[in-house]
Design an enzyme around this catalytic site. Structure first.
Site, PDB file in Angstrom:
ATOM      1  N   ARG A 234       0.862  -1.281  -0.449  1.00  0.00           N
ATOM      2  CA  ARG A 234       0.293  -0.214  -0.227  1.00  0.00           C
ATOM      3  C   ARG A 234       0.867   1.514   0.057  1.00  0.00           C
ATOM      4  O   ARG A 234       2.137   1.818   0.761  1.00  0.00           O
ATOM      5  CB  ARG A 234      -0.542  -0.069   1.101  1.00  0.00           C
ATOM      6  N   GLU A 263      -3.463   7.482  -6.041  1.00  0.00           N
ATOM      7  CA  GLU A 263      -3.346   6.908  -7.097  1.00  0.00           C
ATOM      8  C   GLU A 263      -3.843   7.792  -8.435  1.00  0.00           C
ATOM      9  O   GLU A 263      -5.114   7.887  -7.534  1.00  0.00           O
ATOM     10  CB  GLU A 263      -2.903   5.436  -7.186  1.00  0.00           C
ATOM     11  N   HIS A 281       0.064  -0.168 -10.229  1.00  0.00           N
ATOM     12  CA  HIS A 281      -0.804  -1.158  -9.270  1.00  0.00           C
ATOM     13  C   HIS A 281      -1.358  -2.107  -9.485  1.00  0.00           C
ATOM     14  O   HIS A 281      -2.511  -2.764  -9.744  1.00  0.00           O
ATOM     15  CB  HIS A 281      -1.802  -0.367  -8.030  1.00  0.00           C
TER      16      HIS A 281
END
Ligand code: NAD
Ligand code: MLT
Length: 528
Positions: A234, A263, A281
């Site tokens: 994370r 993000e 990601h």
């Protein structure tokens, strides 16, 4: 039968959608990437919503969603879902732990190798027509030390793969016993030691207040000079400006990042650095992982909505299928006992639950306890009480709770005893399940075997002739039909209790006539 409506917000692999479409009475909608306002608008129609990481679910979004029973996260991290407001509204939040663990672990290994051998930078250089052999001399992993922060599902796979490449693996995880690290073949060390000894550090913890910026200015100062850092967990685990400083100064030789504080990371200070490699990601982005999470969340949601089976909930204890089958017969009993006690005693100050008998040994009692609480509070609360918000409401109402199991048997294979203490009064009721039927077997000092369902009058009277006749005549006078009656008396024969099951509700006037009789001590109508 009402349809179960499922809203899929961020897209979902076909595998899970097929499970929904094949389920009778289920409608699944997969609208195109809706924004928060649009989701809030249509949410009142839905029983379940499924998100991945794009949709942020907050208290405001679920405020007016009376049908919503479950929010499913097709993935691991639930940091995009505000769990507390969901719990307060009795909405289950579930994820699919482990379903994408292999994908994330393999991505971590890929990032570590790419970082060590400058593969993305070399690719980029060749695209520009260059052949820079000297510039991209890398480092081997063989005999290097990898520090794993967070030895959960993904951390453990990464450690295992790193050991296979003959790395030395250190692990820090304050929530596991050191023996777990030893089983995998890693050395369990305190965080400072991991920072000081590692050539590579990889992060695999959830993001929470304890782990936020676990890699920050202070911890970076404790690392070996030239360490390389990988984060496929994370974004908030790393203080990005602090990492940038360390990358510029050379304290950190390189970093491989799949996740970011924001993000997509538009203004990220790390984007311009040559010694950092990135993926957007992608940890869980393998075909297999997408199918796994999709199927997992769909079957979990169907199990919950259609059978009441709870798996992988982050706001309710999970239960295996085997345990669920053992607990299931007692769920109705737990709710009815809570329901009975909530009507006999109000306000309740203390709730004591005891589970006894062979059936009650080694079963998860938490779901039963939460069911008793639901039964106790639901009749007296305006807001809907369910298994998810029941403990929270109990706490808000400052009701003291104890729940325990005893191996002592009271003669039944499984018995639940629920004792409630009010301002002055104490009621204890115990029940069991006999051939699938729930039975009340004790009420205070009286032993019984009464059905625990429907409308009942609980009457305590002096144990003398004529009382049963008086009860029957009085109810008859008010046109109330008795379905059946269970009687019990104290060993001394001074007082007796009658549980009178009625076909229809007794009016208040009938209850007043009963109460006015000098031989009747107590009358209460309960609906179970
Ligand atoms: P997990 O729950 O199995 O493991 C997490 C581990 O972290 C646990 O063992 C826990 O004890 C440990 N931990 C908690 N607090 C800690 C602390 N302060 N210091 C050290 N260890 C601590 O979770 P997992 O499935 O292994 O997932 C790990 C992380 O990876 C999560 O943040 C998850 O959201 C993320 N993830 C990312 C991707 C991706 O696409 N990049 C994919 C899947 C999972
Ligand atoms: C997860 O938590 O499962 C991963 O971050 C992947 C995803 O966001 O879907």
């Amino acid at each position: 039968m009402t349809t179960l409506n499922i809203l899929v917000c961020d897209g979902l692999d076909e595998g899970g959608l097929e499970l929904f479409r094949a389920a009778p009475g289920v409608r699944v909608d997969v609208p195109d990437q809706l924004g928060a306002v649009e989701i809030k608008k249509i949410l009142p129609e839905y029983d379940a919503m499924i998100v991945r990481s794009r949709t942020k679910v907050n208290g405001d979004m679920i405020e007016n969603a009376p049908r919503l029973k479950v929010i499913g996260r097709a993935g691991t991290g639930v940091d995009n879902i505000e769990v507390e407001p969901a719990s307060a509204r009795g909405i289950l939040v579930m994820n699919t732990p482990g379903a994408n663990a292999m994908a994330a672990a393999e991505h971590t290994i890929a990032m570590m190798l790419s970082l060590a051998r400058h593969i993305p930078q070399a690719t980029q250089s060749m695209r520009q027509g260059l052949w820079e052999k000297k510039k991209f001399v890398g480092t081997e992993l063989y005999h290097q030390t990898l520090g794993v922060i967070g030895l959960g599902k993904i951390g453990a796979i990464v450690a295992d793969r790193a050991l296979a490449m003959k790395m030395e693996v250190l692990a820090f995880d304050p929530h596991i016993v050191p023996e777990m690290a030893a089983v995998i073949g890693a050395e369990y060390v305190p965080l400072d030691q991991l920072l000081a000894r590692s050539d590579f550090i990889t992060l695999h913890t959830p993001l929470n207040e304890e782990t936020r910026h676990v890699i920050g200015r202070e911890s970076l100062a404790k690392t070996k000079k030239g360490v390389r850092i990988i984060n496929c967990a994370r974004g908030g685990l790393i203080d990005e400006p602090a990492l940038r400083e360390a990358l510029v100064s050379g304290q950190v030789a390189g970093a491989a990042l799949d996740v970011f504080e924001k993000e997509p990371p538009a203004e990220n200070p790390l984007l311009g650095l040559e010694n950092v490699i990135f993926t957007p990601h992608l940890g869980a982005s393998s075909l297999q992982a997408q199918e796994n999470v999709s199927r997992a969340i769909a079957s979990q949601i169907l199990d919950y909505l259609q059978r009441g089976l709870i798996r992988n909930a982050v706001n309710f204890p999970s239960i295996s299928m085997k345990d669920y089958e053992r607990v299931r017969p007692y769920l109705v009993l737990a709710e009815r006992l809570g329901h009975l006690q909530g009507q006999l005693c109000s306000p309740v100050k203390k709730l004591e639950i005891t589970y006894s008998g062979p059936d009650m040994q080694d079963i998860p009692i938490q779901p039963l306890t939460q069911t008793v609480i639901k039964g106790l509070l639901d009749p007296v609360m305006a807001e809907k009480v369910n298994l998810i918000n029941a403990p929270l409401i109990l706490k808000q109402r400052q009701i003291e709770l104890t729940a325990s199991t005893t191996s002592e048997s009271k003669g039944y294979t499984g018995e639940i005893a629920v004792k409630v203490t009010g301002k002055k009064e104490v009621y204890s009721a115990a029940g069991t399940v006999i051939q699938g039927q729930v039975r009340l077997v004790r009420l205070n000092d009286y032993r019984l075997e009464a059905e625990l369902e429907g409308i009942n009058l609980i009457i305590q009277n002096l144990d003398k002739p004529g009382m049963i006749g008086f009860i029957g005549t009085t109810l008859g006078n008010f046109n109330v039909n008795i379905a059946n009656m269970h009687l019990s008396r104290t060993p001394e024969h001074d007082s007796a209790v009658a549980i009178v099951r009625l076909d229809n509700e007794a009016p208040n006037d009938a209850i007043e006539v009963l109460r006015a009789h000098p031989g009747i001590v107590f009358v209460k109508q309960v609906k179970l």
